[in-house]
Design a protein around this motif. Structure first.
Motif, PDB file in Angstrom:
ATOM      1  N   GLY A   1       2.712   3.212  12.499  1.00 47.10           N
ATOM      2  CA  GLY A   1       3.058   2.244  13.352  1.00 47.10           C
ATOM      3  C   GLY A   1       2.640   1.083  12.710  1.00 47.10           C
ATOM      4  O   GLY A   1       2.863  -0.060  13.612  1.00 47.10           O
ATOM      5  N   GLU A   2       1.931   0.801  11.806  1.00 50.90           N
ATOM      6  CA  GLU A   2       1.538  -0.482  11.397  1.00 50.90           C
ATOM      7  C   GLU A   2       2.420  -1.214  10.386  1.00 50.90           C
ATOM      8  O   GLU A   2       3.403  -0.244   9.926  1.00 50.90           O
ATOM      9  CB  GLU A   2       0.327  -0.416  10.500  1.00 50.90           C
ATOM     10  CG  GLU A   2      -1.011  -0.110  11.401  1.00 50.90           C
ATOM     11  CD  GLU A   2      -2.374  -0.272  10.642  1.00 50.90           C
ATOM     12  OE1 GLU A   2      -2.284  -0.385   9.199  1.00 50.90           O
ATOM     13  OE2 GLU A   2      -3.481  -0.418  11.187  1.00 50.90           O
ATOM     14  N   ARG A   3       2.638  -2.562  10.163  1.00 51.08           N
ATOM     15  CA  ARG A   3       3.639  -3.318   9.474  1.00 51.08           C
ATOM     16  C   ARG A   3       3.250  -3.041   7.786  1.00 51.08           C
ATOM     17  O   ARG A   3       1.961  -3.024   7.426  1.00 51.08           O
ATOM     18  CB  ARG A   3       3.545  -4.599   9.735  1.00 51.08           C
ATOM     19  CG  ARG A   3       4.026  -4.797  11.205  1.00 51.08           C
ATOM     20  CD  ARG A   3       3.962  -6.354  11.340  1.00 51.08           C
ATOM     21  NE  ARG A   3       4.827  -7.129  10.803  1.00 51.08           N
ATOM     22  CZ  ARG A   3       6.213  -7.230  11.461  1.00 51.08           C
ATOM     23  NH1 ARG A   3       6.530  -6.644  12.556  1.00 51.08           N
ATOM     24  NH2 ARG A   3       6.840  -8.060  10.683  1.00 51.08           N
ATOM     25  N   LEU A   4       4.075  -2.501   7.197  1.00 53.31           N
ATOM     26  CA  LEU A   4       4.313  -2.748   5.502  1.00 53.31           C
ATOM     27  C   LEU A   4       5.056  -3.872   4.791  1.00 53.31           C
ATOM     28  O   LEU A   4       6.272  -3.665   5.150  1.00 53.31           O
ATOM     29  CB  LEU A   4       4.334  -1.124   5.107  1.00 53.31           C
ATOM     30  CG  LEU A   4       4.336  -0.960   3.647  1.00 53.31           C
ATOM     31  CD1 LEU A   4       3.178  -1.044   3.095  1.00 53.31           C
ATOM     32  CD2 LEU A   4       5.089   0.600   3.406  1.00 53.31           C
TER      33      LEU A   4
ATOM     34  N   ASN B   1       0.906  -1.299  -0.074  1.00 52.09           N
ATOM     35  CA  ASN B   1      -0.021  -0.144   0.016  1.00 52.09           C
ATOM     36  C   ASN B   1       0.884   1.213   0.058  1.00 52.09           C
ATOM     37  O   ASN B   1       1.926   1.195   0.503  1.00 52.09           O
ATOM     38  CB  ASN B   1      -0.910   0.018   1.410  1.00 52.09           C
ATOM     39  CG  ASN B   1      -1.887  -1.216   1.446  1.00 52.09           C
ATOM     40  OD1 ASN B   1      -2.754  -1.083   0.565  1.00 52.09           O
ATOM     41  ND2 ASN B   1      -1.615  -1.888   2.254  1.00 52.09           N
ATOM     42  N   GLN B   2       0.152   2.258  -0.575  1.00 52.71           N
ATOM     43  CA  GLN B   2       1.138   3.679  -0.279  1.00 52.71           C
ATOM     44  C   GLN B   2       0.486   4.349   0.729  1.00 52.71           C
ATOM     45  O   GLN B   2       0.762   5.856   0.869  1.00 52.71           O
ATOM     46  CB  GLN B   2       1.089   4.333  -1.717  1.00 52.71           C
ATOM     47  CG  GLN B   2       2.001   3.499  -2.790  1.00 52.71           C
ATOM     48  CD  GLN B   2       2.207   4.223  -3.905  1.00 52.71           C
ATOM     49  OE1 GLN B   2       1.640   3.984  -5.123  1.00 52.71           O
ATOM     50  NE2 GLN B   2       2.907   5.229  -4.233  1.00 52.71           N
TER      51      GLN B   2
ATOM     52  N   GLU C   1      -2.896   7.307  13.972  1.00 51.56           N
ATOM     53  CA  GLU C   1      -4.045   6.315  14.335  1.00 51.56           C
ATOM     54  C   GLU C   1      -5.411   6.683  14.417  1.00 51.56           C
ATOM     55  O   GLU C   1      -6.376   5.848  14.026  1.00 51.56           O
ATOM     56  CB  GLU C   1      -3.462   5.646  15.610  1.00 51.56           C
ATOM     57  CG  GLU C   1      -2.297   4.762  15.509  1.00 51.56           C
ATOM     58  CD  GLU C   1      -1.821   3.964  16.948  1.00 51.56           C
ATOM     59  OE1 GLU C   1      -2.689   4.027  17.745  1.00 51.56           O
ATOM     60  OE2 GLU C   1      -0.909   3.707  16.898  1.00 51.56           O
ATOM     61  N   ASP C   2      -5.478   8.108  14.981  1.00 49.19           N
ATOM     62  CA  ASP C   2      -6.818   8.651  15.162  1.00 49.19           C
ATOM     63  C   ASP C   2      -7.338   9.193  13.970  1.00 49.19           C
ATOM     64  O   ASP C   2      -8.317   9.847  13.955  1.00 49.19           O
ATOM     65  CB  ASP C   2      -6.799   9.523  16.490  1.00 49.19           C
ATOM     66  CG  ASP C   2      -5.801  10.817  16.235  1.00 49.19           C
ATOM     67  OD1 ASP C   2      -5.282  10.695  15.254  1.00 49.19           O
ATOM     68  OD2 ASP C   2      -5.718  11.539  16.888  1.00 49.19           O
TER      69      ASP C   2
ATOM     70  N   LEU D   1       8.283  -3.830   6.961  1.00 46.43           N
ATOM     71  CA  LEU D   1       8.917  -2.759   7.677  1.00 46.43           C
ATOM     72  C   LEU D   1       7.996  -2.312   8.608  1.00 46.43           C
ATOM     73  O   LEU D   1       6.629  -2.261   8.065  1.00 46.43           O
ATOM     74  CB  LEU D   1       9.606  -1.838   7.011  1.00 46.43           C
ATOM     75  CG  LEU D   1       9.219  -1.184   5.747  1.00 46.43           C
ATOM     76  CD1 LEU D   1       8.404   0.130   5.793  1.00 46.43           C
ATOM     77  CD2 LEU D   1      10.215  -1.082   4.670  1.00 46.43           C
ATOM     78  N   VAL D   2       8.172  -1.009   9.381  1.00 44.23           N
ATOM     79  CA  VAL D   2       7.075  -0.292  10.023  1.00 44.23           C
ATOM     80  C   VAL D   2       7.551   1.243   9.951  1.00 44.23           C
ATOM     81  O   VAL D   2       8.474   1.542  10.271  1.00 44.23           O
ATOM     82  CB  VAL D   2       7.278  -0.382  11.729  1.00 44.23           C
ATOM     83  CG1 VAL D   2       6.260   0.075  12.484  1.00 44.23           C
ATOM     84  CG2 VAL D   2       6.778  -2.140  11.878  1.00 44.23           C
ATOM     85  N   VAL D   3       6.339   1.741   9.585  1.00 40.48           N
ATOM     86  CA  VAL D   3       6.792   3.240   9.409  1.00 40.48           C
ATOM     87  C   VAL D   3       6.046   4.058  10.729  1.00 40.48           C
ATOM     88  O   VAL D   3       4.837   3.911  10.826  1.00 40.48           O
ATOM     89  CB  VAL D   3       5.959   3.787   8.171  1.00 40.48           C
ATOM     90  CG1 VAL D   3       6.076   5.319   8.166  1.00 40.48           C
ATOM     91  CG2 VAL D   3       6.389   3.145   7.113  1.00 40.48           C
TER      92      VAL D   3
END
Length: 407
Positions: free
Chosen positions: A289-292, A283-284, A356-357, A327-329
């Motif tokens: 904080g989520e895994r990519l 995804n772009q 996140e919100d 990876l995690v951004v």
């Protein structure tokens, strides 16, 4: 006493003479004599023929006597080349004596002759045509016609020759000519073409796969496209050396030189895709904080192992055998991803990470517009729409409804 001294002197003289005689004998054994006989085509001896014998680092010259013979001293075991010179006779090639020793050598010669050749086609004389003379299967001379389409041999042996003529774009022609004291010959040649097939293959695969829609350029001929089978066939002039190049977008250019004779020719050219690296994220737009997941592939779309992924120029992971990196951004905002491997660098891919919100939209304040009656600080984003105009609109709607009922 005197007789004793005399005997001593005689003995000493003999001792001194012995070694000297031995050295002289050794020196004479280093030279051998070749008995050289020069004869014409009828077997008759040729007198006053000048013989020049040459070997590694030396030479000597002798002339034949009335019996056509000459004695030539040369080093023993040398390879000796003997050439002749005579006003009436000539020899196209010298005689070579290998590992010289005491022996007889016969040198045949022939009467001097000359040959002039004119080369022409249907339009007239042809310049720059290559003419080769052969006698008894050996090449006597190689020449090219001048601007008038003519060439002259100079002095050669009289006799039968094969005259071969060739020029790029023309069919070869060979003819037999009997050369006399002064002979002229005319040789006709004609233009010709053959089919050249160029097959383009990609050796990355096994077996190699055809490359369609590739551009094939043949110097001085033109430009052509390969078909679905990766081939193109072109009519080209015979007896030519051609430069062939193939090119296609995202492929490396390949070139070769092809010799085309007088029959159909096929040439295979190999070309591979230009090495590249491509980064493909799942995804772009992601949540911070989520895994990519990211895939790294080469120019053939195959996974690349050992590629380094850079997140904003900082290493974020290395691809495995499947070409994948997770990876995690962490930080919200816009980020750049790049892959590197074996000196290659992918084009950057932009990733947007949102908090996140969710993303916070900041509304724009609408300035008051007195010309449209917008109340200051109304907070309405529709120009000219106020409470007063709203009331008027409602009243108008009620009036219209009452009118409709009255009817």
């Amino acid at each position: 006493m005197r007789s004793g001294i005399l005997v001593g002197l005689v003995v000493s003289g003999l001792l001194l003479a012995g070694p000297a005689a031995t050295v002289g004998s050794a020196q004479s054994s280093d030279v051998v004599t070749l008995t050289v006989s020069v004869e014409n085509q009828d077997g008759d001896p040729v007198r006053n023929a000048e013989l020049t014998a040459t070997w590694g680092n030396g030479s000597t010259t002798e002339s034949t006597a009335s019996n056509g013979k000459a004695f030539v001293d040369v080093p023993s075991g040398a390879d000796v080349t003997i050439s002749t010179s005579h006003p009436e006779y000539i020899r196209n090639h010298p005689i070579v004596v290998q590992d010289a020793s005491e022996r007889e050598v016969t040198v045949p010669v022939h009467h001097r002759g000359q040959l002039s050749v004119v080369v022409a086609d249907e339009g007239g004389r042809v310049a720059d045509a290559r003419v080769v003379l052969r006698k008894d299967g050996r090449v006597t001379s190689r020449m090219s016609t001048n601007g008038s389409g003519m060439v002259a041999s100079g002095d050669i042996e009289q006799g039968e020759y094969t005259v071969s003529v060739a020029k790029p774009g023309y069919l070869r022609n060979s003819t037999t000519v009997q050369v006399g004291a002064s002979t002229q010959s005319r040789v006709l040649i004609e233009r010709g073409t053959v089919i050249l097939t160029v097959a383009v293959r990609d050796p990355h695969f096994s077996p190699p796969r055809p490359v369609s829609n590739a551009t094939v350029r043949i110097a001085s001929i033109g430009q052509f496209q390969t078909l679905a089978g990766g081939e193109t066939s072109v009519s080209v002039p015979v007896n030519t050396d051609l430069s062939v190049a193939v090119a296609k977008e995202s492929y490396a250019e390949a070139t070769t030189r092809v010799r085309v004779n007088e029959s159909a020719r096929r040439v295979n050219l190999s070309t591979s895709r230009t090495p590249t690296l491509r980064l493909e994220p799942d995804n772009q737009r992601i949540v911070a904080g989520e895994r990519l997941g990211v895939d790294i592939v080469n120019e053939y779309g195959e996974p690349v192992e050992g590629a380094t992924v850079l997140l904003d120029d900082d290493s974020a992971g290395t691809s495995g055998a499947d070409g994948r990196v997770t990876l995690v951004v962490e930080e919200p905002g816009t980020h750049s991803l790049v892959a590197t491997a074996d000196g290659l660098r992918s084009d950057p891919v932009t990733i947007r990470a949102i908090p996140e919100d969710g993303e916070t939209l900041t509304p724009s304040a609408t300035p008051s517009d007195t010309s449209t009656g917008t109340a200051s600080g109304s907070g309405s984003s529709t120009p000219g729409f106020t409470l007063f105009t709203a009331v008027l609109a409602v009243a108008g709607a009620i009036g219209a409804l009452a009118l409709r009922r009255g009817r």
